[in-house]
Design an enzyme around this catalytic site. Sequence first.
Site, PDB file in Angstrom:
ATOM      1  N   ASP A  13       0.811  -1.224   0.000  1.00  0.00           N
ATOM      2  CA  ASP A  13       0.000   0.000   0.000  1.00  0.00           C
ATOM      3  C   ASP A  13       0.841   1.270   0.000  1.00  0.00           C
ATOM      4  OD1 ASP A  13      -2.191  -1.691   0.119  1.00  0.00           O
ATOM      5  OD2 ASP A  13      -2.225  -1.665   2.306  1.00  0.00           O
ATOM      6  N   LYS A  16       1.822   2.071  -5.085  1.00  0.00           N
ATOM      7  CA  LYS A  16       2.373   1.525  -6.335  1.00  0.00           C
ATOM      8  C   LYS A  16       1.443   1.767  -7.521  1.00  0.00           C
ATOM      9  CE  LYS A  16       2.466  -2.454  -4.322  1.00  0.00           C
ATOM     10  NZ  LYS A  16       2.105  -2.073  -2.947  1.00  0.00           N
ATOM     11  N   GLY A  40      -4.479  -4.351  -3.844  1.00  0.00           N
ATOM     12  CA  GLY A  40      -5.471  -3.305  -4.091  1.00  0.00           C
ATOM     13  C   GLY A  40      -4.686  -2.069  -4.484  1.00  0.00           C
ATOM     14  N   HIS A  41      -4.594  -1.795  -5.778  1.00  0.00           N
ATOM     15  CA  HIS A  41      -3.779  -0.683  -6.276  1.00  0.00           C
ATOM     16  C   HIS A  41      -4.708   0.419  -6.775  1.00  0.00           C
ATOM     17  CE1 HIS A  41      -0.112  -3.530  -7.107  1.00  0.00           C
ATOM     18  NE2 HIS A  41      -0.537  -3.562  -5.863  1.00  0.00           N
ATOM     19  N   GLN A 221       2.053  -6.026  -3.250  1.00  0.00           N
ATOM     20  CA  GLN A 221       2.459  -6.120  -1.830  1.00  0.00           C
ATOM     21  C   GLN A 221       3.758  -5.316  -1.635  1.00  0.00           C
ATOM     22  OE1 GLN A 221       1.433  -9.497  -3.332  1.00  0.00           O
ATOM     23  NE2 GLN A 221      -0.488  -8.498  -2.885  1.00  0.00           N
TER      24      GLN A 221
HETATM   25  P1  GDP Z   1      -0.752   0.313  -3.520  1.00  0.00           P
HETATM   26  O1  GDP Z   1      -1.366  -0.957  -3.064  1.00  0.00           O
HETATM   27  O2  GDP Z   1       0.719   0.386  -3.269  1.00  0.00           O
HETATM   28  O3  GDP Z   1      -1.090   0.652  -4.954  1.00  0.00           O
HETATM   29  O4  GDP Z   1      -1.403   1.473  -2.622  1.00  0.00           O
HETATM   30  P2  GDP Z   1      -2.978   1.603  -2.234  1.00  0.00           P
HETATM   31  O5  GDP Z   1      -3.736   2.020  -3.437  1.00  0.00           O
HETATM   32  O6  GDP Z   1      -3.438   0.400  -1.518  1.00  0.00           O
HETATM   33  O7  GDP Z   1      -2.896   2.749  -1.135  1.00  0.00           O
HETATM   34  C1  GDP Z   1      -2.386   4.003  -1.418  1.00  0.00           C
HETATM   35  C2  GDP Z   1      -3.485   5.044  -1.157  1.00  0.00           C
HETATM   36  O8  GDP Z   1      -2.905   6.331  -1.098  1.00  0.00           O
HETATM   37  C3  GDP Z   1      -4.512   5.119  -2.262  1.00  0.00           C
HETATM   38  O9  GDP Z   1      -5.741   5.488  -1.719  1.00  0.00           O
HETATM   39  C4  GDP Z   1      -3.974   6.227  -3.172  1.00  0.00           C
HETATM   40  O10 GDP Z   1      -4.992   6.865  -3.924  1.00  0.00           O
HETATM   41  C5  GDP Z   1      -3.393   7.157  -2.149  1.00  0.00           C
HETATM   42  N1  GDP Z   1      -2.221   7.944  -2.588  1.00  0.00           N
HETATM   43  C6  GDP Z   1      -1.178   7.558  -3.372  1.00  0.00           C
HETATM   44  N2  GDP Z   1      -0.257   8.541  -3.419  1.00  0.00           N
HETATM   45  C7  GDP Z   1      -0.723   9.561  -2.661  1.00  0.00           C
HETATM   46  C8  GDP Z   1      -0.207  10.832  -2.288  1.00  0.00           C
HETATM   47  O11 GDP Z   1       0.894  11.231  -2.648  1.00  0.00           O
HETATM   48  N3  GDP Z   1      -0.981  11.600  -1.443  1.00  0.00           N
HETATM   49  C9  GDP Z   1      -2.192  11.183  -0.992  1.00  0.00           C
HETATM   50  N4  GDP Z   1      -2.857  11.986  -0.182  1.00  0.00           N
HETATM   51  N5  GDP Z   1      -2.708   9.984  -1.321  1.00  0.00           N
HETATM   52  C10 GDP Z   1      -1.979   9.182  -2.132  1.00  0.00           C
HETATM   53  P1  IMO Z   2      -0.867  -4.205  -2.248  1.00  0.00           P
HETATM   54  O1  IMO Z   2      -0.391  -4.800  -3.558  1.00  0.00           O
HETATM   55  C1  IMO Z   2      -1.005  -4.608   2.091  1.00  0.00           C
HETATM   56  C2  IMO Z   2      -1.069  -8.691   3.668  1.00  0.00           C
HETATM   57  C3  IMO Z   2      -2.316  -9.169   4.387  1.00  0.00           C
HETATM   58  C4  IMO Z   2      -1.701 -10.143   5.380  1.00  0.00           C
HETATM   59  C5  IMO Z   2      -0.572 -10.781   4.565  1.00  0.00           C
HETATM   60  C6  IMO Z   2      -0.933 -12.111   3.929  1.00  0.00           C
HETATM   61  O2  IMO Z   2      -2.149  -3.492  -2.337  1.00  0.00           O
HETATM   62  O3  IMO Z   2       0.227  -3.440  -1.602  1.00  0.00           O
HETATM   63  P2  IMO Z   2      -2.467 -12.757   1.860  1.00  0.00           P
HETATM   64  O4  IMO Z   2      -3.925 -12.504   1.594  1.00  0.00           O
HETATM   65  O5  IMO Z   2      -1.559 -12.222   0.823  1.00  0.00           O
HETATM   66  O6  IMO Z   2      -2.179 -14.215   2.152  1.00  0.00           O
HETATM   67  O7  IMO Z   2      -2.170 -11.986   3.246  1.00  0.00           O
HETATM   68  O8  IMO Z   2      -0.240  -9.841   3.560  1.00  0.00           O
HETATM   69  N1  IMO Z   2      -1.293  -8.172   2.311  1.00  0.00           N
HETATM   70  C7  IMO Z   2      -1.230  -6.874   1.978  1.00  0.00           C
HETATM   71  N2  IMO Z   2      -1.052  -5.781   2.743  1.00  0.00           N
HETATM   72  N3  IMO Z   2      -1.109  -4.489   0.749  1.00  0.00           N
HETATM   73  C8  IMO Z   2      -1.259  -5.576  -0.028  1.00  0.00           C
HETATM   74  O9  IMO Z   2      -1.212  -5.513  -1.371  1.00  0.00           O
HETATM   75  C9  IMO Z   2      -1.367  -6.836   0.582  1.00  0.00           C
HETATM   76  N4  IMO Z   2      -1.547  -8.096   0.125  1.00  0.00           N
HETATM   77  C10 IMO Z   2      -1.485  -8.901   1.186  1.00  0.00           C
HETATM   78  O10 IMO Z   2      -2.988  -8.116   5.028  1.00  0.00           O
HETATM   79  O11 IMO Z   2      -1.114  -9.434   6.440  1.00  0.00           O
HETATM   80 MG    MG Z   3      -2.882  -1.641  -1.811  1.00  0.00          MG
END
Ligand code: GDP
Ligand code: IMO
Ligand code: MG
Length: 416
Positions: A13, A16, A40-41, A221
């Site tokens: 999270d 990416k 969840g990207h 991840q």
């Molecule tokens: P990922 O799994 O690495 O793609 O990240 P996620 O999407 O799970 O979580 C990142 C969250 O931060 C999302 O809700 C993005 O829309 C948000 N986000 C990403 N970059 C920024 C930033 O620079 N500032 C803010 N405020 N939100 C951001």
């Molecule tokens: P992105 O790509 C954050 C965590 C789960 C749990 C562990 C194992 O959005 O960064 P799993 O379902 O993979 O067997 O769970 O890994 N986890 C993540 N945490 N971002 C993710 O993906 C994750 N994918 C799995 O919460 O701790």
């Molecule tokens: Mg994510």
Amino acid sequence: MNNITIIGLQWGDEGKGKVVDFFAPEFDINCRFQGGPNAGHTVWRGKEKFVFHQIPSGVLNKNITAVIGAGCVFDPAIFFEEIEQLKKFDEEIEKRIKISKYCHLIMPYHILLDKIKEETTQSIGTTKKGIGIAYEDKYARIGIRVGDLFYPEVFEKKLRANISRKNLILMDIYQAEPLSDDEIFERFLEYGEKLKPFIIDDSVFLSQVMKEKRIIFEGAQGTLLDIDFGTYPYVTASHTIAGGACIGLGVSPGYINRIIGVAKSYTTRVGNGPLPTEDKGEIGERLRSLGSEYGATTGRPRRCGPFDASVVRYAARISGAQELFLTKLDVLKEFEKIKIAVGYSNAPEFDPFIADALNPVYEEIPGFKRDISRIRDFDDLPVEAKEYIKLIEHYTGLNVKYISVGSQPDEVVIKN
Ligand code: GDP
Ligand code: IMO
Ligand code: MG
């Protein structure tokens, strides 16, 4: 050769999805190489939000062909749901999506067992998407691959053998109801028909286009969730590091030449396991609410705390990342002071074996206390923000080349 590999340097999270989408206009192909719908990207377009689970995050850009690589585990139901949502953006999006025939399928019994295990014997805090159980079967050499769906007799044999084995586990160990193989067989044969136009041999496809096309390898991840180098056993079940791109797509390590690490300006983790800088008090709560730190896949509140430079340095070494894409700096605007963990009092560096016992040492600097989301020029950043970036560079040994100051694709400051 013009490839980039985007790797999370924390516990996932890191942003990416946004980073991949930011680079995507300059690229042709965007590949996922590991994980599945546990990812969840998030990508924003104005007020509209897309959360990518299976499909690579650059696909909103019409120049992009998206590849789901061999190292991924694949859930057809989630994939088709995602396609439906994406159609409102591009009616013909299917033409730009390809799936490796080598991907292992996430079957209903994987999801069921992941849920049951989490609720009984296992306490990882998984996303309950069946990821770990699907990879278990892959390595036990009883998994079913996407390519098996095109050989109904082979598929049926494998499926029935798997279901009878899983039913024993379900009934004897977990006292749960057995599964019916007929319904699953029919459903997956239908998926097979629908999946036919998407299927490729990813290794062959990439070897053909590698010379003239520009490719983004998209990690899912983060490094601290890597099956080997993460905070085991509180990890996911795949190789989240840059090396994972080669084994997850069947391409030579020689192709992976520019690795960009992504880290948030603070630290978050969702699920169980060690988190040395976790702040269970006011700082953690403020980060969660100001940064909207709730899981993009499960909605769970993320655990939050200050940036941990040793963790990021550890992760950058494993993937060979030299550049850092620092995200969510804007979120820190409310803080009078910004804390950063620069090491530990009881260990020379981050060590996953003792991550639970690490005692972070912090430095604190004044906060920048203003909205920076409209800033695009590095020189215009407040002096305190620049100071914070300098500290991160110093303690991680990385060059902060990009600074994300908001969730929209253009909300990025490039440091020359
Ligand atoms: P990922 O799994 O690495 O793609 O990240 P996620 O999407 O799970 O979580 C990142 C969250 O931060 C999302 O809700 C993005 O829309 C948000 N986000 C990403 N970059 C920024 C930033 O620079 N500032 C803010 N405020 N939100 C951001
Ligand atoms: P992105 O790509 C954050 C965590 C789960 C749990 C562990 C194992 O959005 O960064 P799993 O379902 O993979 O067997 O769970 O890994 N986890 C993540 N945490 N971002 C993710 O993906 C994750 N994918 C799995 O919460 O701790
Ligand atoms: Mg994510």
